[in-house]
Design a protein around this motif. Structure first.
Motif, PDB file in Angstrom:
ATOM      1  N   GLU A  42     -37.713   8.550  -7.173  1.00 36.17           N
ATOM      2  CA  GLU A  42     -37.713   9.305  -8.076  1.00 36.17           C
ATOM      3  C   GLU A  42     -38.522   9.660  -9.177  1.00 36.17           C
ATOM      4  OE1 GLU A  42     -34.382  10.212  -9.524  1.00 36.17           O
ATOM      5  OE2 GLU A  42     -33.133   8.997  -8.190  1.00 36.17           O
ATOM      6  N   ASP A  43     -39.746   9.016  -9.242  1.00 35.08           N
ATOM      7  CA  ASP A  43     -40.628   9.274 -10.059  1.00 35.08           C
ATOM      8  C   ASP A  43     -41.785  10.370  -9.563  1.00 35.08           C
ATOM      9  OD1 ASP A  43     -41.398   8.534 -12.791  1.00 35.08           O
ATOM     10  OD2 ASP A  43     -43.426   8.174 -11.952  1.00 35.08           O
ATOM     11  N   TYR A  44     -41.734  10.348  -7.964  1.00 31.13           N
ATOM     12  CA  TYR A  44     -42.326  11.437  -7.489  1.00 31.13           C
ATOM     13  C   TYR A  44     -41.978  12.858  -7.923  1.00 31.13           C
ATOM     14  CZ  TYR A  44     -44.934  13.993  -3.947  1.00 31.13           C
ATOM     15  OH  TYR A  44     -45.731  15.018  -3.367  1.00 31.13           O
ATOM     16  N   PHE A  45     -40.660  12.833  -7.739  1.00 28.08           N
ATOM     17  CA  PHE A  45     -39.781  14.334  -8.357  1.00 28.08           C
ATOM     18  C   PHE A  45     -40.409  14.469  -9.765  1.00 28.08           C
ATOM     19  CE2 PHE A  45     -36.558  16.733 -10.497  1.00 28.08           C
ATOM     20  CZ  PHE A  45     -36.443  17.594  -9.496  1.00 28.08           C
ATOM     21  N   PHE A  46     -40.185  13.353 -10.672  1.00 27.77           N
ATOM     22  CA  PHE A  46     -40.473  13.573 -12.029  1.00 27.77           C
ATOM     23  C   PHE A  46     -42.025  13.953 -12.267  1.00 27.77           C
ATOM     24  CE2 PHE A  46     -42.403  12.067 -16.081  1.00 27.77           C
ATOM     25  CZ  PHE A  46     -41.419  12.341 -17.006  1.00 27.77           C
ATOM     26  N   VAL A  47     -43.070  13.543 -11.552  1.00 31.51           N
ATOM     27  CA  VAL A  47     -44.441  13.745 -11.821  1.00 31.51           C
ATOM     28  C   VAL A  47     -44.661  15.278 -11.383  1.00 31.51           C
ATOM     29  CG1 VAL A  47     -46.918  13.174 -11.429  1.00 31.51           C
ATOM     30  CG2 VAL A  47     -45.163  11.511 -11.797  1.00 31.51           C
ATOM     31  N   LEU A  48     -44.013  15.797 -10.228  1.00 32.04           N
ATOM     32  CA  LEU A  48     -44.171  16.895  -9.989  1.00 32.04           C
ATOM     33  C   LEU A  48     -43.589  17.974 -10.970  1.00 32.04           C
ATOM     34  CD1 LEU A  48     -42.894  17.097  -6.003  1.00 32.04           C
ATOM     35  CD2 LEU A  48     -45.304  17.402  -6.911  1.00 32.04           C
ATOM     36  N   PRO A  79     -55.056  12.802  -8.061  1.00 31.32           N
ATOM     37  CA  PRO A  79     -55.091  11.475  -7.785  1.00 31.32           C
ATOM     38  C   PRO A  79     -53.757  10.654  -7.546  1.00 31.32           C
ATOM     39  CG  PRO A  79     -56.562  11.560  -9.468  1.00 31.32           C
ATOM     40  CD  PRO A  79     -55.923  12.966  -9.165  1.00 31.32           C
ATOM     41  N   GLU A  80     -53.103  10.876  -8.753  1.00 26.42           N
ATOM     42  CA  GLU A  80     -51.940  10.027  -8.981  1.00 26.42           C
ATOM     43  C   GLU A  80     -51.070  10.397  -8.242  1.00 26.42           C
ATOM     44  OE1 GLU A  80     -50.506   9.768 -13.163  1.00 26.42           O
ATOM     45  OE2 GLU A  80     -48.612  10.313 -12.423  1.00 26.42           O
ATOM     46  N   LEU A  81     -50.624  11.896  -7.799  1.00 21.95           N
ATOM     47  CA  LEU A  81     -49.684  12.192  -6.625  1.00 21.95           C
ATOM     48  C   LEU A  81     -50.066  11.743  -5.326  1.00 21.95           C
ATOM     49  CD1 LEU A  81     -49.060  15.772  -8.170  1.00 21.95           C
ATOM     50  CD2 LEU A  81     -47.376  14.184  -7.623  1.00 21.95           C
ATOM     51  N   ALA A 127     -45.185  11.530 -26.108  1.00 26.30           N
ATOM     52  CA  ALA A 127     -44.136  10.717 -26.169  1.00 26.30           C
ATOM     53  C   ALA A 127     -44.107   9.977 -24.618  1.00 26.30           C
ATOM     54  CB  ALA A 127     -42.726  11.067 -26.602  1.00 26.30           C
ATOM     55  N   VAL A 128     -44.003  10.901 -23.670  1.00 28.54           N
ATOM     56  CA  VAL A 128     -44.004  10.757 -22.237  1.00 28.54           C
ATOM     57  C   VAL A 128     -45.222   9.641 -22.026  1.00 28.54           C
ATOM     58  CG1 VAL A 128     -44.121  11.563 -19.978  1.00 28.54           C
ATOM     59  CG2 VAL A 128     -42.768  12.791 -21.598  1.00 28.54           C
ATOM     60  N   GLU A 129     -46.371  10.004 -22.224  1.00 28.91           N
ATOM     61  CA  GLU A 129     -47.559   9.277 -21.660  1.00 28.91           C
ATOM     62  C   GLU A 129     -47.811   8.174 -22.595  1.00 28.91           C
ATOM     63  OE1 GLU A 129     -48.467  10.432 -19.143  1.00 28.91           O
ATOM     64  OE2 GLU A 129     -49.551  11.980 -19.079  1.00 28.91           O
ATOM     65  N   LYS A 130     -47.371   8.293 -23.834  1.00 26.91           N
ATOM     66  CA  LYS A 130     -47.604   6.845 -24.719  1.00 26.91           C
ATOM     67  C   LYS A 130     -46.780   5.863 -24.293  1.00 26.91           C
ATOM     68  CE  LYS A 130     -48.719   4.624 -28.504  1.00 26.91           C
ATOM     69  NZ  LYS A 130     -50.165   3.574 -28.598  1.00 26.91           N
ATOM     70  N   PHE A 191     -34.735   8.879 -22.858  1.00 29.16           N
ATOM     71  CA  PHE A 191     -34.789   9.427 -21.206  1.00 29.16           C
ATOM     72  C   PHE A 191     -35.623   7.996 -20.433  1.00 29.16           C
ATOM     73  CE2 PHE A 191     -33.813  13.860 -21.724  1.00 29.16           C
ATOM     74  CZ  PHE A 191     -32.843  13.924 -21.008  1.00 29.16           C
ATOM     75  N   GLU A 192     -36.691   7.567 -21.204  1.00 32.37           N
ATOM     76  CA  GLU A 192     -37.533   6.575 -20.355  1.00 32.37           C
ATOM     77  C   GLU A 192     -36.759   5.301 -20.265  1.00 32.37           C
ATOM     78  OE1 GLU A 192     -40.520   6.328 -19.347  1.00 32.37           O
ATOM     79  OE2 GLU A 192     -40.992   8.601 -19.613  1.00 32.37           O
ATOM     80  N   LEU A 193     -36.024   4.859 -21.297  1.00 40.10           N
ATOM     81  CA  LEU A 193     -35.427   3.674 -21.047  1.00 40.10           C
ATOM     82  C   LEU A 193     -34.214   3.683 -19.959  1.00 40.10           C
ATOM     83  CD1 LEU A 193     -35.235   2.442 -24.735  1.00 40.10           C
ATOM     84  CD2 LEU A 193     -36.211   1.142 -22.900  1.00 40.10           C
ATOM     85  N   ALA A 194     -33.524   4.775 -19.951  1.00 40.14           N
ATOM     86  CA  ALA A 194     -32.432   5.097 -18.937  1.00 40.14           C
ATOM     87  C   ALA A 194     -33.119   5.193 -17.515  1.00 40.14           C
ATOM     88  CB  ALA A 194     -31.748   6.399 -19.309  1.00 40.14           C
ATOM     89  N   PHE A 195     -34.120   5.720 -17.579  1.00 41.99           N
ATOM     90  CA  PHE A 195     -34.799   5.805 -16.225  1.00 41.99           C
ATOM     91  C   PHE A 195     -35.056   4.645 -15.601  1.00 41.99           C
ATOM     92  CE2 PHE A 195     -37.127   9.251 -13.714  1.00 41.99           C
ATOM     93  CZ  PHE A 195     -37.693   8.464 -12.999  1.00 41.99           C
ATOM     94  N   TRP A 196     -35.645   3.782 -16.439  1.00 43.17           N
ATOM     95  CA  TRP A 196     -35.958   2.497 -16.114  1.00 43.17           C
ATOM     96  C   TRP A 196     -34.497   1.836 -15.472  1.00 43.17           C
ATOM     97  CZ3 TRP A 196     -40.602   1.615 -19.426  1.00 43.17           C
ATOM     98  CH2 TRP A 196     -41.812   1.877 -18.726  1.00 43.17           C
TER      99      TRP A 196
HETATM  100  C1  MP5 Z   1     -44.616   8.872 -16.724  1.00 34.07           C
HETATM  101  C2  MP5 Z   1     -44.022   8.767 -15.464  1.00 34.07           C
HETATM  102  C3  MP5 Z   1     -46.071   9.199 -16.989  1.00 34.07           C
HETATM  103  N1  MP5 Z   1     -44.660   8.796 -14.476  1.00 34.07           N
HETATM  104  N2  MP5 Z   1     -42.661   8.598 -15.122  1.00 34.07           N
HETATM  105  C4  MP5 Z   1     -41.663   8.672 -16.184  1.00 34.07           C
HETATM  106  C5  MP5 Z   1     -40.310   8.440 -16.057  1.00 34.07           C
HETATM  107  N3  MP5 Z   1     -42.305   8.637 -17.468  1.00 34.07           N
HETATM  108  C6  MP5 Z   1     -43.768   8.797 -17.828  1.00 34.07           C
HETATM  109  O1  MP5 Z   1     -46.386  10.408 -16.700  1.00 34.07           O
HETATM  110  P1  MP5 Z   1     -47.507  10.669 -15.909  1.00 34.07           P
HETATM  111  O2  MP5 Z   1     -47.660  12.218 -15.484  1.00 34.07           O
HETATM  112  O3  MP5 Z   1     -47.363   9.965 -14.381  1.00 34.07           O
HETATM  113  O4  MP5 Z   1     -48.899  10.380 -16.353  1.00 34.07           O
END
Ligand code: MP5
Length: 201
Positions: A42-48, A79-81, A127-130, A191-196
């Motif tokens: 799931e998170d791979y799709f998100f990061v793309l 490098p993260e991908l 917000a996403v990164e924090k 979204f973050e809480l629901a994702f987890w």
């Molecule tokens: C991040 C992530 C961090 N990988 N996944 C979610 C659901 N929220 C935040 O973003 P990044 O691009 O991996 O730093």
């Protein structure tokens, strides 16, 4: 400052981010393998999608200083991908599986936020990164090097990532507090809480 005000408005939800079972169990190495696999795909799709969002947001950055910060974030995604791809290959996971509707909603919201303009877009990025930095930094010191997921914990709790998140806070602090920024920040937290919750199953 705008970034502190946004965080202060989310105090109880932020505590849930820091203590979410997905985070604490990943750190402890007690998360069932299938749950981590689900998160990984799931998170791979998100990061793309997030990379596409960062590229779009860069095109409306107000000046070179802002563009440079975002370019740093984009560079770190490569490098993260690669980390995701290596881990998926090792686990025999197909990264092309269809994402959940929640993930599609979150990913689509990132891109949609750019169309609301720079102040909203940079608030969403912050917000996403924090959220990720604070969550993974909260378990950094208790994650053993033998935990199977230590590389992921390290990725989002490093001093380099901390510095990047501080730069993002600096960009948010150039903006005046506004209702639309509060709304955008709050949406990312939900979204973050629901994702987890979803991947922790
Ligand atoms: C991040 C992530 C961090 N990988 N996944 C979610 C659901 N929220 C935040 O973003 P990044 O691009 O991996 O730093």
């Amino acid at each position: 400052e705008t970034s502190s005000l946004l965080l202060a408005g989310q105090e109880s939800a932020w505590k849930r981010i820091l203590t979410h079972p997905f985070v604490t169990r990943t750190s402890a190495g007690t998360l069932p393998r299938a749950r981590f696999d689900r998160w990984l795909t799931e998170d791979y799709f998100f990061v793309l999608a997030f990379r596409a969002f960062l590229r779009e947001l860069s095109t409306i950055a107000p000046d070179d200083a802002a563009r440079e910060v975002l370019a740093g974030g984009l560079a770190a995604l490569e490098p993260e991908l690669a980390l995701f791809e290596a881990e998926a290959a090792e686990r025999g996971l197909d990264l092309a599986v269809e994402p959940s509707l929640l993930n599609l909603g979150y990913s689509s919201y990132l891109l949609a936020s750019v169309h609301a303009g720079w102040p909203v877009g940079i608030t969403v990025l912050y917000a996403v990164e924090k959220a990720y930095y604070d969550a993974w930094a909260s378990v950094r010191d208790t994650t053993g090097p033998d935990t199977p997921y230590a590389g992921f914990v390290a990725n989002w709790s490093s001093p380099e990532f901390a510095a990047y998140v501080e730069q993002l806070a600096g960009l948010v602090d150039r903006e005046q507090p506004a209702a639309e920024l509060t709304l955008a920040f709050d949406r990312v937290v939900r979204f973050e809480l629901a994702f987890w919750d979803l991947v922790q199953g």
